[in-house]
Design a protein around this motif. Structure first.
Motif, PDB file in Angstrom:
ATOM      1  N   GLU A   1       0.719  -1.010   0.028  1.00 26.73           N
ATOM      2  CA  GLU A   1      -0.114   0.279   0.202  1.00 26.73           C
ATOM      3  C   GLU A   1       1.035   1.294  -0.358  1.00 26.73           C
ATOM      4  OE1 GLU A   1      -0.090  -1.944   2.051  1.00 26.73           O
ATOM      5  OE2 GLU A   1      -2.205  -2.896   2.692  1.00 26.73           O
TER       6      GLU A   1
ATOM      7  N   ASP B   1      -6.851  -4.361   4.740  1.00 23.91           N
ATOM      8  CA  ASP B   1      -6.660  -2.718   4.326  1.00 23.91           C
ATOM      9  C   ASP B   1      -7.297  -3.204   3.355  1.00 23.91           C
ATOM     10  OD1 ASP B   1      -5.862  -0.254   3.346  1.00 23.91           O
ATOM     11  OD2 ASP B   1      -4.400  -0.277   4.663  1.00 23.91           O
TER      12      ASP B   1
ATOM     13  N   TRP C   1      -3.623   3.811  -5.911  1.00 25.92           N
ATOM     14  CA  TRP C   1      -3.887   2.391  -5.539  1.00 25.92           C
ATOM     15  C   TRP C   1      -3.815   1.619  -6.678  1.00 25.92           C
ATOM     16  CZ3 TRP C   1      -9.301   4.795  -3.727  1.00 25.92           C
ATOM     17  CH2 TRP C   1      -8.436   5.693  -2.561  1.00 25.92           C
TER      18      TRP C   1
ATOM     19  N   ALA D   1     -11.472   4.030   0.034  1.00 23.71           N
ATOM     20  CA  ALA D   1     -10.796   2.338  -0.840  1.00 23.71           C
ATOM     21  C   ALA D   1     -11.691   1.340  -0.649  1.00 23.71           C
ATOM     22  CB  ALA D   1      -9.448   1.739   0.027  1.00 23.71           C
TER      23      ALA D   1
ATOM     24  N   ARG E   1      -6.949  -1.269   0.551  1.00 27.31           N
ATOM     25  CA  ARG E   1      -5.620  -0.679  -0.623  1.00 27.31           C
ATOM     26  C   ARG E   1      -4.884  -1.389  -0.745  1.00 27.31           C
ATOM     27  NH1 ARG E   1      -2.955   3.852   2.949  1.00 27.31           N
ATOM     28  NH2 ARG E   1      -2.748   2.130   4.553  1.00 27.31           N
TER      29      ARG E   1
END
Length: 242
Positions: free
Chosen positions: A20, A62, A26, A114, A64
């Motif tokens: 990340e 996460d 991204w 995200a 992302r």
């Protein structure tokens, strides 16, 4: 056979592609994805290993990281039939990791922006996959509709609607989601059924062999008893002749 040096290199590349902090916007770095593509072309074992690693990355906490892993999955999906087969075989897991699983109470991890982009991007790639490969993988179209439905449900919950008619609309969306989920899970159900059928056939074969062996053993015992009776008859007859 999996080359361990190549497998280690692949793991390093996929870690870099889904980091990340190292990837801005991204989107995984182009040269790293290019190295991944060149490496997995060397063997099907590396393709399978790349799938396993990417699914682990897509299960991280996460969004992302999940989004970056999705982008790499998309690249490999367009270039490898073996990778496509693996994704489609486990399509329900892919949908859960990219859209959440409302029926199991599992949403997508933070950050929220995200997570929203992950849902949106999953719809985009599923739409492309269904267009390109839907003829060969019928479940891709179901998956696309499911992702669209999930996204519509999230959007409707985030908006302020009048209460009138809201319950009916919510019930319809819930029913629609359940039907699509069944269609998405159908390949898994079919595989489980085939597995049970194979297991049942195996048990029936064992039972049939056991019954055949028991019948043969019983027949041998009867023949031995007949032989014993014949010997007794011969002995009695000889005694009378003397």
């Amino acid at each position: 056979m999996l080359d361990l040096n190549q497998a280690y290199k692949l793991e390093e590349l996929l870690h870099a592609a889904t980091d990340e902090e190292a990837n801005e916007g991204w989107v995984p770095r182009t040269h790293v994805v290019g190295d991944v593509k060149r490496l997995v072309k060397k063997s099907q074992a590396l393709v399978m290993r790349s799938y396993d690693i990417l699914m682990e990355k897509m299960a991280c906490d996460d969004s992302r990281g999940r989004l970056l892993a999705l982008e790499v999955c998309h690249v490999l999906m367009l270039r490898s039939k073996a990778f496509r087969d693996l994704v489609v075989e486990n399509l329900s897991m892919f949908l859960e990791l990219t859209n959440g699983a409302k029926r199991r109470g599992r949403g997508l991890p933070r950050p929220q922006d995200a997570a929203g982009r992950l849902r949106e991007r999953s719809r985009e790639v599923l739409r492309e996959w269904a267009a390109k490969y839907g003829t060969y993988y019928k479940s891709l179209a179901h998956a696309q509709r499911y992702a669209d439905s999930q996204s519509a449900g999230v959007a409707s919950r985030e908006e302020d609607h009048p209460a009138e008619g809201g319950a009916t609309a919510a019930n319809q969306r819930e029913l629609h989601d359940q039907v699509l989920q069944i269609l998405v899970d159908l390949p898994d159900f079919k595989e489980e059924y085939r597995g049970l059928a194979r297991e049942t056939e195996g048990l029936l074969d064992v039972l049939e062999e056991s019954l055949a062996a028991a019948a043969a053993a019983s027949s041998d015992e009867e023949e031995e008893e007949d032989d014993y009776d014949d010997d007794d008859d011969d002995g009695e007859g000889g005694g009378r002749r003397h």
